[in-house]
Design an enzyme around this catalytic site. Structure first.
Site, mmCIF file in Angstrom:
data_model
loop_
_atom_site.group_PDB
_atom_site.id
_atom_site.type_symbol
_atom_site.label_atom_id
_atom_site.label_comp_id
_atom_site.label_asym_id
_atom_site.label_seq_id
_atom_site.Cartn_x
_atom_site.Cartn_y
_atom_site.Cartn_z
ATOM 1 N N CYS A 42 -0.940 32.471 12.335
ATOM 2 C CA CYS A 42 -0.657 33.016 13.655
ATOM 3 C C CYS A 42 -0.098 31.941 14.584
ATOM 4 O O CYS A 42 -0.711 31.597 15.592
ATOM 5 C CB CYS A 42 -1.922 33.617 14.239
ATOM 6 S SG CYS A 42 -2.618 34.855 13.151
ATOM 7 N N GLU B 156 0.817 -1.217 0.000
ATOM 8 C CA GLU B 156 0.000 0.000 0.000
ATOM 9 C C GLU B 156 0.851 1.268 0.000
ATOM 10 O O GLU B 156 0.807 2.046 0.952
ATOM 11 C CB GLU B 156 -0.873 0.026 1.264
ATOM 12 C CG GLU B 156 -1.638 -1.242 1.519
ATOM 13 C CD GLU B 156 -2.291 -1.271 2.898
ATOM 14 O OE1 GLU B 156 -3.426 -1.767 2.977
ATOM 15 O OE2 GLU B 156 -1.685 -0.806 3.884
HETATM 16 C C1 LIG Z 1 -0.686 5.611 5.732
HETATM 17 C C2 LIG Z 1 -0.826 4.197 5.374
HETATM 18 C C3 LIG Z 1 -0.271 3.724 4.189
HETATM 19 C C4 LIG Z 1 0.549 4.578 3.266
HETATM 20 O O1 LIG Z 1 1.715 5.013 3.869
HETATM 21 P P1 LIG Z 1 2.798 5.806 3.002
HETATM 22 O O2 LIG Z 1 3.836 6.180 3.993
HETATM 23 O O3 LIG Z 1 2.118 6.980 2.414
HETATM 24 O O4 LIG Z 1 3.286 4.854 1.960
HETATM 25 C C5 LIG Z 1 -0.490 2.404 3.856
HETATM 26 N N1 LIG Z 1 -1.202 1.597 4.663
HETATM 27 C C6 LIG Z 1 -1.742 2.021 5.817
HETATM 28 C C7 LIG Z 1 -2.523 1.083 6.640
HETATM 29 C C8 LIG Z 1 -1.576 3.326 6.217
HETATM 30 O O5 LIG Z 1 -2.103 3.738 7.364
#
Ligand SMILES: *Cc1c(COP(=O)(O)O)cnc(C)c1O
Length: 453
Positions: A382, A308
């Site tokens: 601010c 992901e």
């Molecule tokens: C934030 C997140 C990602 C993506 O993270 P990056 O650092 O943007 O690659 C993938 N999986 C989960 C579960 C996340 O919370």
């Protein structure tokens, strides 16, 4: 303390801080995919986010190709773009075009992906506190999986699925105990935090057993996300082993888990002082090796793997364009410093204020010559913590100059706010000399419209 340095010049390289289609024209002005930044400023105002579409697509495709190559001899792999980094309808569509799926973590992200034309079957739903509406929408849209993040959520998802006469495909998010990432707030796999079910405490095993015995739920996978802005492969291999051990434990009890999600968190370079992160091929190869070794040792069939990435796809593809409003020279214990105020700030880039993230900046509307001066780029809010770039060497800057901060694509616009009632900037995509407004700039009228007096 880091030495004060100037931003590197755009060089067309994927690890070069600027997006690959950013260049300095002979006139001295910076262009993105052939469009001079002054044209964008004149047409759309500042601050504005400029997104290099081809750059983002290239990075997305690189992940898909790397994972396909590394996992062909196993059970294959999917790449989910983590939409929370930056999502719009067009971006969702581009990612689908490039062969990616989408990770959503809220109704808004889910509906944006759906509105972009991504079918539910290519979207995953995350979140540590999903609402009934979010779960219902996910099930109704035929979601690929809902990632269960707590024990009470098991019954909640099962109940909503059964009300609809459907079964819900689910993953379980594990806390593996593996630490990785830049800042403490973006390390998510250690025990004392809100995400996931602990392997060490046994909560992860309880969740798996409970889901396997719950009608209306289909246990499709287990998931681990170890942090963010990770610049080495070690943590991923280590977490993969923990997750695969849990899968083997389940297999011994007759619970087959066909998929494993190893999360995101792949780091990028924000400044020339940051290390160059491993390429997608390197990460993919390390993950594939971990899976292959584990399957060889246990004799289990290989799981289908997903990852992901968010930041590593969109962060370097975008810059924020500002106009310099005023300057001030101050004396500090470590010598003189020039404060350069621009027309945005922590409302368009919270990361420096939130966790001390470092960025760089450059004068982009003209060739900037002259000796570099130790500078700090600050916003117009601010808060004295309203800093965009803590420390950068900038040539003599003039009021009205266009200044750009590169690598703002991830968690910039998406974490943006209306602090001080500033309208959030628009996002302009540029490709082959053409500008497209992905998100229009907000207006004060937008804000007054939801103020009902
Ligand atoms: C934030 C997140 C990602 C993506 O993270 P990056 O650092 O943007 O690659 C993938 N999986 C989960 C579960 C996340 O919370």
């Amino acid at each position: 303390m880091l030495e004060t340095v100037a931003a590197p010049e755009p060089n067309g390289r994927p690890d070069g801080v600027w997006s690959i289609n950013t260049a300095r024209a002979e006139s001295g002005e910076v262009t993105v995919a052939g469009v001079p930044v002054s044209l964008i400023a004149a047409q759309f105002g500042t601050p504005t986010y400029i997104l290099d579409e081809a750059d983002m697509r290239t990075r997305a495709r690189a992940w898909v190709e790397a994972m396909e190559k590394a996992f062909t001899s196993l059970a294959g792999a999917d790449v989910y773009y983590a939409g929370k980094a930056f999502l719009s309808k067009a971006v969702a569509r581009w990612m689908m075009d490039e062969g990616l799926n989408i990770d959503a973590a809220s109704e808004g992200e889910l509906r944006t992906a759906l509105a972009g034309g991504v079918p539910g079957s290519r979207i995953g739903l995350h979140g540590n506190n999903k609402s009934e509406a979010e779960i219902a929408l996910a099930i109704d849209s035929g979601i690929a999986h809902i990632v269960i993040d707590s024990i009470p959520e098991i019954a909640k998802v099962a109940c909503i699925a059964s009300e609809r006469g459907r079964s819900a495909p689910v993953y379980v998010r594990l806390t593996t105990g593996v630490h990785a990432g830049g800042h403490d707030f973006i390390q998510t796999a250690h025990e004392d935090q809100k995400f996931g079910l602990s392997v060490t405490s046994g909560a992860a095993y309880d969740a798996i057993t409970q889901i396997a015995g719950t009608p209306g739920l289909k246990l499709m996978g287990i998931h681990s996300h170890i942090g963010s802005q990770i610049l080495s492969t070690d943590g991923f291999a280590e977490a993969a082993k923990v997750v695969l051990d849990v899968r083997a434990w389940a297999a011994q009890r007759g619970i087959e888990i066909p998929e494993v999600d190893l999360g995101g968190g792949y780091g990028v370079r924000y400044t020339s002082q940051d290390a160059v992160p491993p390429a997608p091929e390197e990460f993919a190869e390390v993950l594939a090796q971990a899976v292959r070794a584990h399957c060889d040792a246990t004799g289990l069939p290989a799981p289908r793997i997903s990852i992901e990435p968010g930041r590593s796809i969109v962060a370097p593809a975008m810059m924020t364009l500002y106009t310099v409003g005023t300057m001030k020279d101050v004396a500090t214990d470590s010598g003189p410093r020039r404060y350069i105020s621009v027309d945005g700030g922590m409302s368009d880039n919270l990361r420096p204020a939130l966790y001390g993230a470092n960025y760089t900046a450059a004068v982009v509307g003209r060739e900037a010559t002259g000796a570099g001066c130790r500078s700090r780029v600050v916003g117009k809010h601010c808060e004295s913590g309203d800093i965009l770039v803590k420390d950068v060497s900038l040539p003599p800057v003039e009021i009205g100059d266009l200044l750009a901060v590169p690598v703002t694509g991830a968690y910039g616009r998406s974490m943006g706010s209306n602090y001080n009632m500033l309208p959030r900037p628009g996002v302009i995509a540029v490709r082959d000399g053409q500008c497209t407004v992905l998100l229009r700039r907000e207006t004060i009228e937008d804000q007054l419209a939801y103020d009902l007096g």
